[in-house]
Design a protein around this motif. Structure first.
Motif, PDB file in Angstrom:
ATOM      1  N   GLY A 267       0.854  -1.255   0.379  1.00  0.00           N
ATOM      2  CA  GLY A 267      -0.162  -0.121   0.232  1.00  0.00           C
ATOM      3  C   GLY A 267       1.293   1.211   0.031  1.00  0.00           C
ATOM      4  O   GLY A 267       1.418   1.287  -0.839  1.00  0.00           O
ATOM      5  N   TRP A 268       0.598   2.316   0.694  1.00  0.00           N
ATOM      6  CA  TRP A 268       0.907   3.624   0.593  1.00  0.00           C
ATOM      7  C   TRP A 268       1.763   3.979   2.356  1.00  0.00           C
ATOM      8  O   TRP A 268       2.677   3.008   2.916  1.00  0.00           O
ATOM      9  CB  TRP A 268       0.539   4.563  -0.523  1.00  0.00           C
ATOM     10  N   LEU A 270       1.116   2.086   5.294  1.00  0.00           N
ATOM     11  CA  LEU A 270       0.659   0.847   5.684  1.00  0.00           C
ATOM     12  C   LEU A 270       0.510   0.275   6.838  1.00  0.00           C
ATOM     13  O   LEU A 270       0.593  -0.823   7.765  1.00  0.00           O
ATOM     14  CB  LEU A 270       1.465   0.351   4.647  1.00  0.00           C
ATOM     15  N   LEU A 282      -1.027  -2.495   7.031  1.00  0.00           N
ATOM     16  CA  LEU A 282      -1.803  -3.614   6.113  1.00  0.00           C
ATOM     17  C   LEU A 282      -0.972  -4.638   5.253  1.00  0.00           C
ATOM     18  O   LEU A 282      -0.163  -4.600   4.382  1.00  0.00           O
ATOM     19  CB  LEU A 282      -2.203  -2.179   4.981  1.00  0.00           C
ATOM     20  N   HIS A 284      -1.663  -7.962   1.814  1.00  0.00           N
ATOM     21  CA  HIS A 284      -3.082  -8.609   0.873  1.00  0.00           C
ATOM     22  C   HIS A 284      -2.670  -9.698   0.246  1.00  0.00           C
ATOM     23  O   HIS A 284      -1.096  -9.849   0.756  1.00  0.00           O
ATOM     24  CB  HIS A 284      -2.731  -7.283  -0.380  1.00  0.00           C
ATOM     25  N   LYS A 292       2.949  -2.427  -3.515  1.00  0.00           N
ATOM     26  CA  LYS A 292       2.329  -1.502  -4.052  1.00  0.00           C
ATOM     27  C   LYS A 292       0.727  -1.423  -3.986  1.00  0.00           C
ATOM     28  O   LYS A 292      -0.018  -0.482  -4.185  1.00  0.00           O
ATOM     29  CB  LYS A 292       2.495  -0.030  -5.033  1.00  0.00           C
ATOM     30  N   PRO A 294      -2.807  -2.748  -2.930  1.00  0.00           N
ATOM     31  CA  PRO A 294      -4.410  -1.849  -1.484  1.00  0.00           C
ATOM     32  C   PRO A 294      -4.755  -2.780  -1.235  1.00  0.00           C
ATOM     33  O   PRO A 294      -3.888  -4.809  -1.354  1.00  0.00           O
ATOM     34  CB  PRO A 294      -5.224  -1.511  -2.578  1.00  0.00           C
ATOM     35  N   GLY A 295      -4.212  -2.781   0.688  1.00  0.00           N
ATOM     36  CA  GLY A 295      -4.193  -3.712   1.480  1.00  0.00           C
ATOM     37  C   GLY A 295      -5.875  -4.656   1.660  1.00  0.00           C
ATOM     38  O   GLY A 295      -6.746  -3.808   1.827  1.00  0.00           O
ATOM     39  N   ASN A 319      -5.238   2.014   0.818  1.00  0.00           N
ATOM     40  CA  ASN A 319      -3.185   2.098   0.369  1.00  0.00           C
ATOM     41  C   ASN A 319      -3.255   2.864   1.877  1.00  0.00           C
ATOM     42  O   ASN A 319      -1.490   2.583   1.702  1.00  0.00           O
ATOM     43  CB  ASN A 319      -3.705   3.129  -0.673  1.00  0.00           C
ATOM     44  N   SER A 320      -3.812   3.225   3.147  1.00  0.00           N
ATOM     45  CA  SER A 320      -3.804   3.851   3.997  1.00  0.00           C
ATOM     46  C   SER A 320      -3.552   3.892   4.887  1.00  0.00           C
ATOM     47  O   SER A 320      -5.371   3.779   5.224  1.00  0.00           O
ATOM     48  CB  SER A 320      -3.462   5.869   3.975  1.00  0.00           C
ATOM     49  N   SER A 335      -9.146   5.409   1.261  1.00  0.00           N
ATOM     50  CA  SER A 335      -8.355   4.403   0.169  1.00  0.00           C
ATOM     51  C   SER A 335      -8.527   5.225  -1.159  1.00  0.00           C
ATOM     52  O   SER A 335      -9.083   6.381  -1.344  1.00  0.00           O
ATOM     53  CB  SER A 335     -10.124   3.507  -0.900  1.00  0.00           C
ATOM     54  N   GLU A 336      -7.942   4.488  -2.614  1.00  0.00           N
ATOM     55  CA  GLU A 336      -7.571   5.806  -3.598  1.00  0.00           C
ATOM     56  C   GLU A 336      -8.440   6.399  -4.261  1.00  0.00           C
ATOM     57  O   GLU A 336      -8.589   7.547  -4.680  1.00  0.00           O
ATOM     58  CB  GLU A 336      -6.293   5.061  -4.419  1.00  0.00           C
TER      59      GLU A 336
END
Length: 367
Positions: A267-268, A270, A282, A284, A292, A294-295, A319-320, A335-336
């Motif tokens: 993620g970003w 995380l 975070l 996945h 990179k 998302p979780g 993502n964060s 979320s993005e």
């Protein structure tokens, strides 16, 4: 008859308009900072010259206010919650011209600017990362990472409202405050740099460790977290490094691995940490170089035991993440796609979501 009907309708419409009271504008004042408030930083991609920070209330699942900021800005909240610091860049012709970097001080109750502190026009301009700036734990000094590509850190005295000076840190990046006068940086060869300041904000000592992680075999995420004098790094393959940042130089205390099970951290932003000794990660389903992605879940790691004690399955990928620092903490998952999910950080119970908070939100910042 049609003309008469239209004339009558317009007359009634104009009469209704004439009876409407005139609109007035007002400015609301926020109460003292609450433990379940969090800022979301939106870099406004691809319109990076105008960023924004949106203040959210996790209890009410609502937006409280917004701060408009400059190019690729970052944000810090004072330890007492009374002031907000925006670290910004502006150009005289919006996308070109003379560059000005400033720290803008905002009142946390009105979200209105109180003043500016000019800083060297060399801060690291990159898609928003949490640790391009940092506050010493007593809130006295603001640290700003510079990249020109020479690497350094600008020190700002927030009490005196002035720029103090610049510390050269070749080969080492980002800032992770450990105490009132110390911070740590990550170096390109896998070492860590410990920096100590005196009471005037001048550099007292620079101490570089030996290699702690191998950046060629298993790099670490730059979105690390601190708890007291400890720094926690997580690698792409799920290895956790616990660092004593107060050491001279920083010292590796231990490592342990996240459970494999086909999951990887990613993620970003995380990582988050709670004072009770829990690290939130975070994760996945994925393999090498999926850092990179998302979780799908947030794993809760007991730092005392070095093992997973809970897993929170997210309703939608994020993502964060950020965990509030109070006794009944909330977990925010960003979320993005412009919304935030809210969970009980201890219970894992889904509380709801807050929608439409930005074009490209990336970072969560609390106090």
């Amino acid at each position: 008859m049609r003309l008469l009907t239209l004339t009558l309708f317009l007359s009634l419409f104009n009469l209704a308009l004439a009876q409407l009271p005139p609109e007035t504008s007002s400015t609301a004042t926020l109460p003292a900072w609450q433990p379940h408030w969090v800022f979301v930083l939106d870099s406004n991609f691809p319109y990076l010259t105008a960023n924004k920070a949106t203040l959210l209330d996790g209890d009410r699942l609502d937006m409280l206010g917004m701060i408009s900021m400059g190019y690729l800005a970052n944000l810090e909240v004072s330890p007492d919650g009374k002031e907000i610091y925006a670290i910004e860049t502006f150009h005289s012709r919006l996308t070109r011209g003379e560059r000005t970097d400033v720290v803008t001080i905002y009142d946390a109750k009105t979200l209105l600017p109180l003043g500016e502190i000019p800083i060297p026009a060399k801060r690291f301009l990159v898609v928003t990362k949490r640790n391009v700036t940092g506050l010493t734990t007593d809130g006295r000094f603001l640290l700003v990472y510079n990249y020109t590509p020479g690497q350094s850190v600008s020190v700002v005295d927030l009490r005196a409202r002035r720029f103090i000076g610049e510390i050269e840190t070749p080969g080492c990046a980002l800032v992770y405050p450990i105490g009132p006068r110390q911070f740590v940086m990550i170096c390109a060869d896998g070492a860590l740099l410990g920096v100590s300041l005196d009471d005037n904000g001048r550099v007292r000592s620079l101490n570089r460790s030996s290699q702690i992680f191998n950046p060629d075999e298993d790099p670490v995420f730059e979105h690390a977290v601190t708890l007291g004098n400890r720094l926690y790094l997580v690698s792409y393959k799920g290895k956790v490094y616990e660092i004593d940042g107060s050491g001279v130089p920083p010292r590796l205390l231990r490592t342990f691995a996240l459970p494999e099970e086909g999951f990887r951290p990613g993620g970003w932003q995380l990582l988050s940490v709670h004072p009770n000794g829990f690290l939130y990660v975070l994760v996945h389903r994925g393999g090498d170089w999926t850092h990179k992605y998302p979780g799908e879940e947030v794993w809760v790691i007991s730092l005392r035991e070095g093992r997973r004690v809970d897993r929170i399955r997210l309703v939608e990928p994020a993502n964060s993440i950020y965990v509030t620092q109070d006794g009944r903490p909330l977990l925010f998952a960003l979320s993005e796609h412009g919304f935030v999910q809210v969970y009980g950080a201890f219970s894992g119970r889904y509380q709801g979501r807050i929608d439409e908070i930005g074009i490209s939100p990336l970072v969560l910042i609390g106090r």
